[in-house]
Design an enzyme around this catalytic site. Sequence first.
Site, short mmCIF file in Angstrom:
data_model
loop_
_atom_site.label_atom_id
_atom_site.label_comp_id
_atom_site.label_asym_id
_atom_site.label_seq_id
_atom_site.Cartn_x
_atom_site.Cartn_y
_atom_site.Cartn_z
N ASP A 44 0.87 -1.18 0.00
CA ASP A 44 0.00 0.00 0.00
C ASP A 44 0.90 1.22 0.00
OD1 ASP A 44 -3.25 0.33 0.96
OD2 ASP A 44 -2.01 2.14 0.92
N ILE A 45 0.35 2.32 -0.50
CA ILE A 45 1.09 3.59 -0.47
C ILE A 45 1.14 4.15 0.96
CG2 ILE A 45 -0.89 5.09 -0.93
CD1 ILE A 45 0.87 6.61 -2.95
N SER A 120 -16.09 -2.46 -9.49
CA SER A 120 -17.07 -1.72 -8.68
C SER A 120 -18.42 -1.72 -9.37
CB SER A 120 -16.60 -0.27 -8.53
OG SER A 120 -17.62 0.52 -7.99
N ASN A 121 -19.44 -1.58 -8.55
CA ASN A 121 -20.79 -1.38 -9.10
C ASN A 121 -20.83 -0.13 -9.99
OD1 ASN A 121 -22.29 0.96 -7.41
ND2 ASN A 121 -20.84 -0.10 -6.08
N HIS A 122 -19.88 0.79 -9.78
CA HIS A 122 -19.89 2.01 -10.59
C HIS A 122 -19.40 1.76 -12.03
CE1 HIS A 122 -21.32 4.24 -7.24
NE2 HIS A 122 -20.37 3.73 -6.48
N TYR A 145 -14.25 7.32 -12.37
CA TYR A 145 -13.86 6.20 -11.49
C TYR A 145 -14.43 4.87 -12.01
CZ TYR A 145 -14.53 3.04 -7.50
OH TYR A 145 -14.59 1.93 -6.69
N LYS A 149 -12.71 1.16 -13.58
CA LYS A 149 -13.02 -0.22 -13.19
C LYS A 149 -13.44 -1.03 -14.43
CE LYS A 149 -12.18 0.30 -8.80
NZ LYS A 149 -11.01 -0.36 -8.19
N SER A 174 -21.67 -2.22 -1.83
CA SER A 174 -21.37 -1.36 -0.68
C SER A 174 -20.88 -2.27 0.43
CB SER A 174 -22.63 -0.60 -0.23
OG SER A 174 -23.22 0.07 -1.34
N ARG A 183 -30.47 2.46 -0.31
CA ARG A 183 -29.85 1.82 -1.49
C ARG A 183 -29.06 0.57 -1.11
NH1 ARG A 183 -24.67 2.65 -3.75
NH2 ARG A 183 -24.58 1.95 -5.93
N1 LIG Z 1 -15.72 -0.67 -0.05
C1 LIG Z 1 -16.61 -0.76 -1.03
O1 LIG Z 1 -17.82 -0.82 -0.78
C2 LIG Z 1 -16.17 -0.80 -2.46
C3 LIG Z 1 -17.16 -0.77 -3.46
C4 LIG Z 1 -16.77 -0.86 -4.80
C5 LIG Z 1 -15.42 -1.01 -5.12
N2 LIG Z 1 -14.49 -1.00 -4.13
C6 LIG Z 1 -13.08 -1.11 -4.53
O2 LIG Z 1 -12.41 -1.98 -3.64
C7 LIG Z 1 -11.08 -1.51 -3.40
C8 LIG Z 1 -10.87 -1.37 -1.89
O3 LIG Z 1 -11.83 -0.46 -1.40
P1 LIG Z 1 -11.71 0.15 0.07
O4 LIG Z 1 -13.08 0.51 0.49
O5 LIG Z 1 -10.89 -0.73 0.91
O6 LIG Z 1 -10.93 1.50 -0.26
P2 LIG Z 1 -9.75 2.19 0.57
O7 LIG Z 1 -9.61 3.58 0.04
O8 LIG Z 1 -9.98 2.04 2.04
O9 LIG Z 1 -8.49 1.31 0.15
C9 LIG Z 1 -7.76 1.53 -1.01
C10 LIG Z 1 -6.28 1.50 -0.64
O10 LIG Z 1 -5.53 1.69 -1.83
C11 LIG Z 1 -4.40 2.46 -1.49
N3 LIG Z 1 -3.88 3.14 -2.67
C12 LIG Z 1 -4.50 4.11 -3.41
N4 LIG Z 1 -3.70 4.50 -4.41
C13 LIG Z 1 -2.57 3.74 -4.32
C14 LIG Z 1 -1.39 3.65 -5.09
N5 LIG Z 1 -1.16 4.42 -6.17
N6 LIG Z 1 -0.44 2.78 -4.71
C15 LIG Z 1 -0.62 1.98 -3.62
N7 LIG Z 1 -1.72 2.01 -2.86
C16 LIG Z 1 -2.69 2.88 -3.22
C17 LIG Z 1 -4.90 3.45 -0.44
O11 LIG Z 1 -3.83 3.95 0.35
C18 LIG Z 1 -5.88 2.61 0.35
O12 LIG Z 1 -5.29 2.04 1.50
C19 LIG Z 1 -10.93 -0.22 -4.18
O13 LIG Z 1 -10.27 -0.50 -5.40
C20 LIG Z 1 -12.35 0.23 -4.44
O14 LIG Z 1 -12.46 0.97 -5.64
C21 LIG Z 1 -14.83 -0.89 -2.82
#
Ligand SMILES: NC(=O)c1ccc[n+]([C@@H]2O[C@H](COP(=O)([O-])OP(=O)(O)OC[C@H]3O[C@@H](n4cnc5c(N)ncnc54)[C@H](O)[C@@H]3O)[C@@H](O)[C@H]2O)c1
Length: 266
Positions: A44-45, A120-122, A145, A149, A174, A183
Amino acid sequence: MTDNKAFPQSILITGAAGNLGQVTARALSDRLRAGQIRHLRLADIRPIPAVEGVEAIQTPISSREVAFDLAEGMDAIIHLSGIPTEGTWEALIPANIAATAHLWDAAVAHGVDRVLFASSNHAVGMYPVDRTVDHSAPPCPDSRYGLTKAFGEQLAALYAAKTPVRGFCMRIGSCFEVVSAKRHLQTFQSHADFIRLIETGLTADYRFEVVYGISDNPGSFWDNANARRLGYAPQDRPADFMAEPVDETDYRFQGGSFADAPLSRD
Ligand SMILES: NC(=O)c1ccc[n+]([C@@H]2O[C@H](COP(=O)([O-])OP(=O)(O)OC[C@H]3O[C@@H](n4cnc5c(N)ncnc54)[C@H](O)[C@@H]3O)[C@@H](O)[C@H]2O)c1
């Protein structure tokens, strides 16, 4: 319960400091402690909470070099990193598009068997709420966004067709601790069911699949028969996770507020 023999032994989780990354890392570190997997690598970043015996690498993931280093020696990649909301192309291209493309190339180069992709659903958010769609519904993104995806899904399809790397794309709804909006009755996925879906993606036999990341949601506009066919058996229902207050907004499109928002100027 999944057969341990079929479970990949070396697994990379990207986005491991995020909400779903931490949930996934906890579940797989339990398997590591139980001797069911051999190597868990988290990336992770942001700083990653330390877990004994687990390799953690804090790095931005957007360059080819980093992606290749991360994929080396892995059997499976769970690709969760990225920007999880609408953003500018300047932000989305490296984090969501370049990172995903380079990770798939790295998977091919290092003989990774499969990549599970947090779609994602999006990616399908512009379908109206009165239409039921399944895994075969083509992308219909509701935002830049969502388009990133859709790109990831199509990338997975291309590589599954032309390389040995299997692709498992989860159109997550979600996935939160509680249901806080009307929703969510359609879109909710509990953390425990998310892990069940991850286990399905890690163990099922497929080349390329799209599934929905939802719990057992009666009347959802997403038909998740494809996930069930692959072995996913959700145990939770949104009604058991209701929070107060609940956002009662009705939406026209499946992507909810993302779909209603005008496309911002980049
Ligand atoms: N939580 C949900 O309901 C949901 C719904 C649809 C899709 N998603 C997808 O699931 C994934 C996880 O979601 P989440 O809710 O845990 O989000 P989150 O933001 O909590 O986690 C994403 C992580 O990615 C890391 N990150 C972002 N850019 C980065 C980069 N360039 N290099 C390294 N790390 C990077 C962030 O630091 C973060 O810790 C995402 O890709 C999100 O789009 C989540």
